[in-house]
Design an enzyme around this catalytic site. Structure first.
Site, short mmCIF file in Angstrom:
data_model
loop_
_atom_site.label_atom_id
_atom_site.label_comp_id
_atom_site.label_asym_id
_atom_site.label_seq_id
_atom_site.Cartn_x
_atom_site.Cartn_y
_atom_site.Cartn_z
N LYS A 88 8.43 -1.48 -1.82
CA LYS A 88 7.70 -0.74 -0.79
C LYS A 88 8.67 -0.14 0.23
CE LYS A 88 4.84 0.87 2.03
NZ LYS A 88 3.51 1.07 2.44
N CYS A 115 5.33 4.14 9.25
CA CYS A 115 6.07 3.44 8.19
C CYS A 115 7.53 3.84 8.02
CB CYS A 115 5.36 3.63 6.86
SG CYS A 115 3.88 2.61 6.76
N GLU A 156 0.84 -1.19 0.00
CA GLU A 156 0.00 0.00 0.00
C GLU A 156 0.88 1.24 0.00
OE1 GLU A 156 -3.42 0.17 -0.39
OE2 GLU A 156 -2.42 2.04 -0.85
C1 UDX Z 1 -0.36 -1.84 9.45
C2 UDX Z 1 1.15 -1.66 9.47
O1 UDX Z 1 1.46 -0.65 10.40
C3 UDX Z 1 1.71 -1.28 8.14
O2 UDX Z 1 3.10 -1.40 8.15
C4 UDX Z 1 1.22 -2.19 7.12
O3 UDX Z 1 1.61 -1.71 5.86
C5 UDX Z 1 -0.27 -2.40 7.18
O4 UDX Z 1 -0.70 -2.74 8.47
P1 UDX Z 1 -2.21 -0.08 9.89
O5 UDX Z 1 -3.43 -0.47 9.16
O6 UDX Z 1 -1.92 1.37 10.00
O7 UDX Z 1 -0.95 -0.60 9.17
O8 UDX Z 1 -2.16 -0.82 11.32
P2 UDX Z 1 -3.21 -0.79 12.47
O9 UDX Z 1 -4.00 0.47 12.39
O10 UDX Z 1 -2.48 -1.14 13.71
O11 UDX Z 1 -4.22 -1.97 12.10
C6 UDX Z 1 -3.94 -3.31 12.17
C7 UDX Z 1 -5.17 -4.05 12.68
O12 UDX Z 1 -4.95 -5.46 12.60
C8 UDX Z 1 -5.55 -3.76 14.14
O13 UDX Z 1 -6.85 -3.25 14.21
C9 UDX Z 1 -5.45 -5.14 14.83
O14 UDX Z 1 -6.40 -5.32 15.83
C10 UDX Z 1 -5.64 -6.09 13.68
N1 UDX Z 1 -5.11 -7.44 13.92
C11 UDX Z 1 -3.85 -7.62 14.34
C12 UDX Z 1 -5.92 -8.53 13.66
O15 UDX Z 1 -7.09 -8.39 13.31
N2 UDX Z 1 -5.41 -9.80 13.84
C13 UDX Z 1 -4.15 -10.01 14.29
O16 UDX Z 1 -3.74 -11.15 14.45
C14 UDX Z 1 -3.34 -8.88 14.54
C1 UDX Z 2 4.13 7.32 4.02
C2 UDX Z 2 4.25 7.27 2.49
O1 UDX Z 2 4.13 8.60 1.96
C3 UDX Z 2 3.19 6.35 1.91
O2 UDX Z 2 3.36 6.22 0.50
C4 UDX Z 2 3.29 4.99 2.58
O3 UDX Z 2 2.26 4.14 2.11
C5 UDX Z 2 3.19 5.12 4.08
O4 UDX Z 2 4.19 6.01 4.56
P1 UDX Z 2 2.56 8.60 5.72
O5 UDX Z 2 3.52 8.13 6.76
O6 UDX Z 2 1.11 8.38 5.95
O7 UDX Z 2 2.89 7.93 4.33
O8 UDX Z 2 2.74 10.18 5.52
P2 UDX Z 2 3.75 11.11 4.71
O9 UDX Z 2 2.95 12.17 4.06
O10 UDX Z 2 4.65 10.36 3.85
O11 UDX Z 2 4.58 11.83 5.87
C6 UDX Z 2 5.48 11.12 6.71
C7 UDX Z 2 6.15 12.07 7.68
O12 UDX Z 2 7.07 12.92 7.01
C8 UDX Z 2 5.18 13.02 8.41
O13 UDX Z 2 5.55 13.12 9.76
C9 UDX Z 2 5.36 14.33 7.69
O14 UDX Z 2 5.05 15.42 8.50
C10 UDX Z 2 6.83 14.27 7.34
N1 UDX Z 2 7.18 15.11 6.18
C11 UDX Z 2 6.71 14.83 4.94
C12 UDX Z 2 8.02 16.19 6.37
O15 UDX Z 2 8.48 16.46 7.48
N2 UDX Z 2 8.35 16.96 5.28
C13 UDX Z 2 7.89 16.70 4.03
O16 UDX Z 2 8.23 17.45 3.10
C14 UDX Z 2 7.03 15.60 3.86
#
Ligand code: UDX
Ligand code: UDX
Length: 466
Positions: A223, A279, A164
């Site tokens: 990724k 991430c 993603e």
């Molecule tokens: C997560 C990771 O942080 C990211 O690196 C990856 O790309 C996608 O999954 P995110 O969706 O942001 O991203 O995580 P989170 O909001 O913590 O959601 C994960 C969910 O999985 C939680 O709601 C958790 O309860 C659930 N989970 C976890 C299950 O349903 N079964 C499990 O065994 C473990």
């Molecule tokens: C990132 C990637 O952009 C996305 O493609 C991947 O799927 C998940 O990780 P995200 O972490 O949601 O997404 O946000 P992003 O907009 O990338 O910002 C990451 C961090 O960098 C934030 O704390 C943001 O404030 C910071 N940032 C970003 C800066 O400090 N300066 C910039 O110019 C851009």
């Protein structure tokens, strides 16, 4: 392999699974999409009739959920039932950095992924396409396949990697108008068929030439590398922000000047108090771990420096605050605007604010935090998780404000740590009148105009500018 897809299941109703499946449901009305999670609370929130109570805040999300929920989008804790029914299963559970054992602090903890794979193996009675959506270390698909093939009920599994790329705060747009979709799979006829089936889902709304097919390794590695490159840009500009503060150069002018070079481009050049999010750091540390595992020390060191610089930037900001406030913040009221790791999200994972505030609390500052989307519970949980001091002490030294302006009363300083738009529209003249003098503003997001703030009377510091 099933050709006609009628049911999709996604394990993990988080920041990735929730929005991604909502958009798939919207764009594929003929397919039933079920998002399952072991966390009952989270599922209840996704099912809440009040769409303002969805567990994640993401612009545009509630409209998509309103349109699809109960029609072809469902949220449930009945994991096994959803797995059994689905032809495609997305795994979107969290993969945090390991906090114990081998690879502690760097490698991804895959226990949830493995649990999911074992569960799928146990439950599946028909052939499935299993899609890894979670960001994973390279070669995880092979491990999942191994588990599925050796403990399953003799059904066929095709494992795909479909990382993603959505960014939080813009997730719905990023999904609807994705730059590209990446699908990695085995280079066998069955693997090819599975890749084409998954591609056909995205083709409901994206042109085919933006859907890239690769082998599994390339997809998994891409990724990590995409996030490493993005984070590297932020660390690069942040390193220069430190230099600008020592000279007469202005980071905004430098960023603009280099960004006009079409080979460099203007995006991701905003100097800040440091990148956060679930991430960037995790993926880089993973890359570092993989490189080290293969004996590529120089490669590992190179990427690790991106994280080291980011830690430096957060520490530097806190240190600068302390030095400017006459080398002591003990007992001084400091108001923090913004706790989320960026604007337009309630996510706080690895947010720079946590670390800056922790450093100020170590110096016994009295902190008041205001964030338009982050709950008080979350703010305390983030601090308690660090374990720097007791939960009682965190609650004694830090309070959470519901109202930002009056919170500034009798404060010595305001620190802007997230770039929420609303901070720009505040009546800064009035805020100034409420604060103790000299009144300091430390702008970690370059959000406000220096000339305006100076004219009001503030001692105003903007990251990347003397
Ligand atoms: C997560 C990771 O942080 C990211 O690196 C990856 O790309 C996608 O999954 P995110 O969706 O942001 O991203 O995580 P989170 O909001 O913590 O959601 C994960 C969910 O999985 C939680 O709601 C958790 O309860 C659930 N989970 C976890 C299950 O349903 N079964 C499990 O065994 C473990
Ligand atoms: C990132 C990637 O952009 C996305 O493609 C991947 O799927 C998940 O990780 P995200 O972490 O949601 O997404 O946000 P992003 O907009 O990338 O910002 C990451 C961090 O960098 C934030 O704390 C943001 O404030 C910071 N940032 C970003 C800066 O400090 N300066 C910039 O110019 C851009």
């Amino acid at each position: 392999m099933p050709i006609k897809i009628t049911n999709i299941c996604c394990i993990g109703a988080g920041y990735v699974g929730g929005p991604t499946m909502s958009v798939i449901a919207k764009k594929c009305p003929e397919i039933t999409v079920t998002v399952v999670d072991i966390n009952q609370d989270r599922i209840d929130q996704w099912n809440d009739p009040d769409l303002d109570k969805l567990p994640i805040y993401e612009p545009g999300l509630k409209e998509v959920v309103r349109e699809t929920r109960g029609k072809n989008l469902f949220f449930s804790t009945e994991v096994d039932k959803a797995i059994e029914k689905a032809e495609i299963i997305f795994i979107s559970v969290n993969t945090p950095t390991k906090t114990y054992g081998k690879g502690k602090g760097q490698a991804a903890d895959l226990k949830y992924i493995e649990l999911c794979a074992r569960n799928i193996a146990k439950v599946a009675k028909t052939d499935k396409i299993v899609v890894e959506k979670s960001t994973l270390p390279v070669r995880t698909a092979a491990a999942i396949k191994n588990i599925l093939d050796h403990s399953g009920n003799g059904v066929n599994f095709e494992i795909l990697s479909n990382p993603e790329f959505l960014a939080e705060g813009t997730a719905i747009n990023d999904l609807l108008y994705a730059d590209r979709v990446l699908i990695g799979g085995e280079e066998t006829p069955a693997g090819q068929e599975a890749k084409d089936i998954l591609s056909s889902i995205y083709e409901h709304w994206l042109p085919k030439d933006r859907i890239l097919q690769t082998n599994v390794w390339s997809s998994e590695l891409s990724k990590l590398v995409a996030n490493a490159f993005l984070a590297q840009r932020v660390s690069s500009i942040n390193s220069i922000s430190a230099l600008c503060e020592k000279t007469d150069a202005n980071i905004e002018e430098v960023a603009r000047a280099i960004g006009f070079d079409s080979r460099i481009g203007p995006k991701f050049l905003n100097a800040s108090v440091g990148f956060g999010g679930s991430c960037f750091q995790k993926d880089i540390l993973n890359l570092v771990y993989i490189a080290r595992t293969f004996g590529l020390q120089e490669v590992a060191d190179y990427w690790e420096q991106v994280v080291i610089l980011n830690d430096y930037q957060k520490r530097r900001f806190a240190d600068h605050m302390i030095t400017t406030l006459y080398n002591t913040v003990s007992g001084k009221k400091i108001v923090v605007y913004g706790w989320a790791f960026k604007k337009d999200t309630n996510d706080t994972r690895e947010s720079a604010a946590i670390y800056v505030v922790d450093a100020l609390l170590e110096e016994k500052a009295e902190i008041v935090v205001y964030d338009p989307q982050v709950s008080e519970k979350k703010i305390y949980a983030d601090l308690d998780y660090l374990g720097t001091r007791t939960p009682e002490e965190n609650r004694r030294l830090l309070t959470v404000a519901k109202e930002p302006i009056e919170a500034a009363k009798d404060s010595h300083a305001v620190a802007i740590l997230t770039e929420w738009d609303e901070f720009k529209s505040y009546d800064w003249n009035y805020i100034y009148s409420l604060m103790l003098k000299p009144a300091f503003v430390f702008d970690g997001r370059r959000l406000l105009q220096k000339s305006t703030m100076d004219a009001i009377g503030f001692k105003y510091y903007k990251i990347g500018q003397k």
